[in-house]
Write an enzyme that holds these catalytic residues in place. Structure first.
Site, PDB file in Angstrom:
ATOM      1  N   CYS A   1     -11.567  -6.547   0.701  1.00 26.13           N
ATOM      2  CA  CYS A   1     -12.626  -6.092   1.583  1.00 26.13           C
ATOM      3  C   CYS A   1     -13.339  -7.308   2.157  1.00 26.13           C
ATOM      4  O   CYS A   1     -13.494  -8.325   1.489  1.00 26.13           O
ATOM      5  CB  CYS A   1     -13.665  -5.209   0.904  1.00 26.13           C
ATOM      6  SG  CYS A   1     -13.015  -3.697   0.253  1.00 26.13           S
TER       7      CYS A   1
ATOM      8  N   LYS B   1      -5.817 -10.709   0.867  1.00 27.64           N
ATOM      9  CA  LYS B   1      -5.681 -12.132   0.566  1.00 27.64           C
ATOM     10  C   LYS B   1      -6.395 -12.526  -0.725  1.00 27.64           C
ATOM     11  O   LYS B   1      -5.872 -13.252  -1.531  1.00 27.64           O
ATOM     12  CB  LYS B   1      -6.236 -12.943   1.730  1.00 27.64           C
ATOM     13  CG  LYS B   1      -6.152 -14.431   1.503  1.00 27.64           C
ATOM     14  CD  LYS B   1      -5.204 -15.073   2.461  1.00 27.64           C
ATOM     15  CE  LYS B   1      -4.899 -16.491   2.124  1.00 27.64           C
ATOM     16  NZ  LYS B   1      -3.500 -16.690   1.788  1.00 27.64           N
TER      17      LYS B   1
ATOM     18  N   LYS C   1       7.863 -14.566  -1.390  1.00 30.70           N
ATOM     19  CA  LYS C   1       7.619 -14.653   0.069  1.00 30.70           C
ATOM     20  C   LYS C   1       8.380 -13.546   0.788  1.00 30.70           C
ATOM     21  O   LYS C   1       7.846 -12.868   1.633  1.00 30.70           O
ATOM     22  CB  LYS C   1       8.058 -16.010   0.634  1.00 30.70           C
ATOM     23  CG  LYS C   1       7.148 -17.162   0.367  1.00 30.70           C
ATOM     24  CD  LYS C   1       5.864 -17.204   1.169  1.00 30.70           C
ATOM     25  CE  LYS C   1       4.728 -16.517   0.514  1.00 30.70           C
ATOM     26  NZ  LYS C   1       4.034 -17.068  -0.592  1.00 30.70           N
TER      27      LYS C   1
ATOM     28  N   HIS D   1      23.104 -11.732 -17.750  1.00 29.15           N
ATOM     29  CA  HIS D   1      22.671 -10.914 -18.893  1.00 29.15           C
ATOM     30  C   HIS D   1      22.208  -9.533 -18.443  1.00 29.15           C
ATOM     31  O   HIS D   1      21.438  -8.888 -19.141  1.00 29.15           O
ATOM     32  CB  HIS D   1      21.592 -11.657 -19.685  1.00 29.15           C
ATOM     33  CG  HIS D   1      22.117 -12.905 -20.320  1.00 29.15           C
ATOM     34  ND1 HIS D   1      22.933 -12.880 -21.436  1.00 29.15           N
ATOM     35  CD2 HIS D   1      22.022 -14.204 -19.959  1.00 29.15           C
ATOM     36  CE1 HIS D   1      23.282 -14.122 -21.743  1.00 29.15           C
ATOM     37  NE2 HIS D   1      22.749 -14.954 -20.859  1.00 29.15           N
TER      38      HIS D   1
ATOM     39  N   TRP E   1     -10.260  -2.688   1.828  1.00 30.10           N
ATOM     40  CA  TRP E   1      -9.031  -2.599   1.043  1.00 30.10           C
ATOM     41  C   TRP E   1      -9.376  -1.594  -0.056  1.00 30.10           C
ATOM     42  O   TRP E   1     -10.142  -1.898  -0.967  1.00 30.10           O
ATOM     43  CB  TRP E   1      -8.679  -3.968   0.458  1.00 30.10           C
ATOM     44  CG  TRP E   1      -7.354  -3.988  -0.223  1.00 30.10           C
ATOM     45  CD1 TRP E   1      -6.148  -4.244   0.349  1.00 30.10           C
ATOM     46  CD2 TRP E   1      -7.091  -3.769  -1.616  1.00 30.10           C
ATOM     47  NE1 TRP E   1      -5.152  -4.179  -0.600  1.00 30.10           N
ATOM     48  CE2 TRP E   1      -5.701  -3.893  -1.813  1.00 30.10           C
ATOM     49  CE3 TRP E   1      -7.889  -3.462  -2.727  1.00 30.10           C
ATOM     50  CZ2 TRP E   1      -5.086  -3.739  -3.058  1.00 30.10           C
ATOM     51  CZ3 TRP E   1      -7.292  -3.301  -3.965  1.00 30.10           C
ATOM     52  CH2 TRP E   1      -5.896  -3.447  -4.120  1.00 30.10           C
TER      53      TRP E   1
ATOM     54  N   ARG F   1      -8.487  -9.689   4.504  1.00 33.19           N
ATOM     55  CA  ARG F   1      -8.985  -9.272   3.191  1.00 33.19           C
ATOM     56  C   ARG F   1      -8.773  -7.777   2.935  1.00 33.19           C
ATOM     57  O   ARG F   1      -8.978  -7.299   1.816  1.00 33.19           O
ATOM     58  CB  ARG F   1     -10.482  -9.576   3.072  1.00 33.19           C
ATOM     59  CG  ARG F   1     -10.822 -11.039   3.244  1.00 33.19           C
ATOM     60  CD  ARG F   1     -12.310 -11.252   3.098  1.00 33.19           C
ATOM     61  NE  ARG F   1     -12.742 -10.977   1.747  1.00 33.19           N
ATOM     62  CZ  ARG F   1     -12.736 -11.854   0.767  1.00 33.19           C
ATOM     63  NH1 ARG F   1     -12.320 -13.071   0.984  1.00 33.19           N
ATOM     64  NH2 ARG F   1     -13.157 -11.525  -0.434  1.00 33.19           N
TER      65      ARG F   1
ATOM     66  N   GLU G   1       7.039  -9.798  -0.205  1.00 29.59           N
ATOM     67  CA  GLU G   1       5.689  -9.374   0.155  1.00 29.59           C
ATOM     68  C   GLU G   1       5.507  -9.157   1.650  1.00 29.59           C
ATOM     69  O   GLU G   1       4.715  -8.319   2.052  1.00 29.59           O
ATOM     70  CB  GLU G   1       4.632 -10.341  -0.380  1.00 29.59           C
ATOM     71  CG  GLU G   1       4.655 -11.706   0.238  1.00 29.59           C
ATOM     72  CD  GLU G   1       3.598 -12.646  -0.327  1.00 29.59           C
ATOM     73  OE1 GLU G   1       2.543 -12.185  -0.745  1.00 29.59           O
ATOM     74  OE2 GLU G   1       3.856 -13.865  -0.340  1.00 29.59           O
TER      75      GLU G   1
ATOM     76  N   ASN H   1     -18.142  -5.220  -1.170  1.00 31.42           N
ATOM     77  CA  ASN H   1     -16.822  -5.736  -1.548  1.00 31.42           C
ATOM     78  C   ASN H   1     -16.820  -5.842  -3.063  1.00 31.42           C
ATOM     79  O   ASN H   1     -17.700  -6.499  -3.624  1.00 31.42           O
ATOM     80  CB  ASN H   1     -16.622  -7.116  -0.894  1.00 31.42           C
ATOM     81  CG  ASN H   1     -15.459  -7.877  -1.484  1.00 31.42           C
ATOM     82  OD1 ASN H   1     -14.504  -7.282  -1.981  1.00 31.42           O
ATOM     83  ND2 ASN H   1     -15.523  -9.192  -1.426  1.00 31.42           N
ATOM     84  N   GLY H   2     -15.845  -5.202  -3.723  1.00 30.06           N
ATOM     85  CA  GLY H   2     -15.783  -5.277  -5.186  1.00 30.06           C
ATOM     86  C   GLY H   2     -15.585  -3.908  -5.795  1.00 30.06           C
ATOM     87  O   GLY H   2     -15.154  -2.974  -5.109  1.00 30.06           O
TER      88      GLY H   2
HETATM   89  C1  F6R Z   1       1.359 -14.734  -2.256  1.00 26.59           C
HETATM   90  C2  F6R Z   1      -0.064 -14.940  -2.462  1.00 26.59           C
HETATM   91  C3  F6R Z   1      -0.657 -14.471  -3.720  1.00 26.59           C
HETATM   92  C4  F6R Z   1      -1.715 -15.451  -4.229  1.00 26.59           C
HETATM   93  C5  F6R Z   1      -2.421 -14.853  -5.457  1.00 26.59           C
HETATM   94  C6  F6R Z   1      -3.451 -15.806  -6.013  1.00 26.59           C
HETATM   95  O1  F6R Z   1       1.778 -15.218  -1.018  1.00 26.59           O
HETATM   96  O2  F6R Z   1      -0.754 -15.462  -1.606  1.00 26.59           O
HETATM   97  O3  F6R Z   1       0.313 -14.244  -4.695  1.00 26.59           O
HETATM   98  O4  F6R Z   1      -1.109 -16.662  -4.533  1.00 26.59           O
HETATM   99  O5  F6R Z   1      -3.024 -13.652  -5.111  1.00 26.59           O
HETATM  100  O6  F6R Z   1      -4.476 -16.032  -5.087  1.00 26.59           O
HETATM  101  P1  F6R Z   1      -5.423 -17.270  -5.231  1.00 26.59           P
HETATM  102  O7  F6R Z   1      -4.579 -18.493  -5.067  1.00 26.59           O
HETATM  103  O8  F6R Z   1      -6.434 -17.110  -4.149  1.00 26.59           O
HETATM  104  O9  F6R Z   1      -6.022 -17.205  -6.609  1.00 26.59           O
END
Ligand code: F6R
Length: 611
Positions: free
Chosen positions: A2, A606, A489, A508, A75, A27, A492, A101-102
């Site tokens: 959010c 994010k 990558k 395995h 979000w 976000r 996602e 947010n939260g």
């Molecule tokens: C993947 C990605 C996430 C972040 C994870 C940690 O592309 O961006 O997996 O790496 O959510 O986020 P931070 O680094 O902000 O703690």
């Protein structure tokens, strides 16, 4: 998760709020809304399901002249994405208008209490509960905004950054926070608040941070900060050196590809911020060589891609510095029975510095009296402020949800840390130290070279593989660590099922999934074990797999690979920085050929500020 934004000043709030929300859309983007007030008139609220574009469309013909307002991009945590659940939310009679947010963990308990006092709820959100509990205290005790907010903060559990408008206080926006990010700024035109710096960077780069359980009142020309007792507190702004252009797409189709191309620059900047005259200097982060020398064990804790940096770091630190190093996913670490020792070092890696699990892990380590080091990108973020030592990555603002440039700068700090520990513990000579630093300084150009040479080829191969259902990434040692990142990558952003395996582990069980033309990406950079990985790739090829390899030219994969990506040579420890570039491009271009919304993949956000 959010994004919230707010403005109170001389100018029309609507443009500032919409612009800020667009910058925060990474976000969360399942609904958006704004509340705007013109002087003493009623607060006007508009909301729309989906992205901010829908909200913009909805209000395009409205005359919104108010100069005070708050906005939100969501979000969803409580309640489906819908207009009804979108923020802002209001208390029963509209006394309180709020964005949040939260997560409020005891929201049900508070609903039960408020229902006894006649409150009714129109949404499924915990935010509406917040609006009403503030309203309840405000009216019951006939107190002003700060006391109503403070009583609420004491009563609710969870994490929140809130911006609140009180009907009876038309010239004010109130904010408070606990464990969710919030930045505040001011210029001659007014006062600003946001969940993240890029949303207000255009107006000011002098940023105020409010701490947990603090509040602030944003008037048109002043900001007053309060502690939980309601006493006024003094705060000084912190200067942020981020370049505004870094938060714009600048002609690129997506932030992600722009950020991929920024890597040579930000990797170089991060190296230069800690290395001068061939010496690593962590004094900016208060981290002395003696502290590193006395470290018994290292525990690296992070989530997602940052965890993958941790996996790389663990191989390098153990090999180079001979210090036992364990890597943990933060959500596991925080609930595990830990065997930490006072001479250990807990290293938290986080781009945002706000990831809820990583922050909780940091606090747990601190409670146990263990020294904590944060490797963080966002200046002034919670993790940066709470850790004993902080090493900042200089990636600048990262907007695309999938990390690329922050990941690359985290790798650099991880290498430097490994080298510095090794040197402090005398497990490497000064010559080796110099050699490593020298090789490190060449990485930005090598990354540039890969980008220049491979982009068209990877674009082409990606379009050929745009319809794949599955992909497997394999490697050993550091190549396994970087396979984890490559796989994440791809999945996602392109929604392609993919898995990363330690190459020797595939047989395995998982090898049963290999069929004719299944894409298997082999990362083959480590000279001491590459033959083993090649054998594993050959086993896959024998079962019909299509083999794409990433390797330096000195490793011969020609008999095994169907498609070869050749990267420049470097020291064995630094290959992750080079191998990750084609993997990022592969994920990006497969996602683009599938028509996916690359910068804002479904269901993701994010900054993961909830558990
Ligand atoms: C993947 C990605 C996430 C972040 C994870 C940690 O592309 O961006 O997996 O790496 O959510 O986020 P931070 O680094 O902000 O703690």
């Amino acid at each position: 998760m959010c994004g919230i934004v707010g403005y109170n000043g001389k100018n029309k709030a609507i443009d500032i709020l919409l612009d800020g929300l667009s910058k925060l859309e990474y976000r969360g983007y399942d609904s958006a809304g704004i509340a705007i007030r013109e002087k003493n008139k009623e607060i006007e609220i508009y909301k729309a399901k989906g992205k901010i574009a829908n909200l913009k469309e909805k209000i395009q013909n409205k005359k919104l002249n108010g100069t005070c307002g708050i906005g939100h991009t969501r979000w969803a945590t409580h309640g489906e994405p819908s207009e009804n659940n979108a923020h802002p939310h209001i208390s029963n009679d509209g006394t309180i208008t709020i964005v949040h947010n939260g997560i409020i963990e005891n929201y049900q308990e508070i609903i039960n209490k408020l229902e006894k006092h006649g409150y009714k709820f129109y949404s499924e959100t915990d935010t509406e509960v917040l609006a009403n509990i503030i309203d309840y205290y405000y009216k019951k005790y006939k107190i002003g905004p700060i006391d109503a907010i403070n009583r609420t903060m004491v009563r609710v559990r969870g994490s929140y950054a809130i911006a609140v408008m009180f009907k009876g206080y038309p010239d004010e926006v109130w904010v408070a926070r606990k464990d969710s990010p919030m930045v505040i700024g001011k210029n001659d035109d007014g006062t600003y608040l946001a969940s993240d710096v890029p949303a207000i960077l255009k107006y000011t780069n002098n940023i105020y941070y409010i701490d947990n359980m603090e509040a602030a009142c944003l008037k048109k020309d002043t900001i007053i900060f309060y502690d939980l007792n309601g006493d006024v507190i003094d705060k000084k702004p912190k200067k942020i050196d981020w370049d505004m252009a870094a938060a714009e797409k600048d002609g690129y189709e997506h932030f992600m590809i722009k950020e991929i191309f920024e890597q040579p620059d930000v990797v170089g900047k991060t190296i230069n911020s800690f290395v001068s005259n061939n010496e690593i200097d962590f004094s900016k982060g208060n981290l002395s060589k003696d502290t590193l020398k006395d470290t018994r064990e290292i525990h690296i804790v992070a989530c997602g891609s940052a965890y993958h940096v941790g996996v790389c770091a663990s191989y390098i630190i153990e090999d180079l510095a001979k210090v036992p190093t364990r890597v943990d996913i933060a959500s596991e670490f925080r609930y595990r029975k830990l065997l930490l020792n006072k001479n250990d070092l807990v290293v938290i890696i986080s781009q945002s510095g706000e990831t809820a699990d990583s922050l909780a892990a940091l606090r747990k380590a601190k409670e146990m009296g263990v020294k904590t080091l944060a490797i963080v990108n966002v200046v002034g973020s919670s993790i940066a402020r709470e850790a004993d030592y902080v090493l900042y990555t200089l990636a600048g603002p990262e907007i695309a949800v999938a990390t690329t440039k922050a990941f690359s700068t985290q790798l650099i700090v991880a290498y430097l840390l490994a080298i510095q520990i090794a040197y402090a513990k005398k497990t490497i000579t000064k010559n080796k130290y110099n050699e490593l630093l020298n090789e490190l300084s060449l990485l930005p150009n090598k990354i540039k070279e890969i980008l220049a040479k491979e982009i068209n080829r990877i674009q082409k191969i990606s379009s050929e593989f745009s319809n794949i259902q599955d992909a497997f990434y394999i490697g050993r040692g550091l190549d396994y660590a970087i396979s984890l990142e490559g796989s994440l990558k791809l999945k996602e952003i392109s929604y392609t099922h993919s898995e990363a395996y330690a190459a020797g582990e595939l047989k395995h069980g998982t090898i049963s999934l290999i069929e004719e033309n299944t894409l298997v990406i082999g990362v083959v950079t480590q000279e001491d074990i590459y033959e083993k990985t090649i054998s594993n790739l050959t086993e896959v090829k024998a079962r019909g797999g299509y083999i794409l390899t990433i390797s330096p030219s000195k490793i011969d994969v020609s008999k095994t690979a169907n498609y070869q990506i050749v990267i420049p040579e470097t020291n064995k420890y630094f290959y992750p920085s080079l191998a990750v570039i084609p993997l990022q491009l592969l994920g990006y271009y497969i996602a683009v050929s599938k028509g996916a919304d690359v910068d804002k993949p479904r269901n993701l956000a994010k900054s993961v500020t909830v558990e």
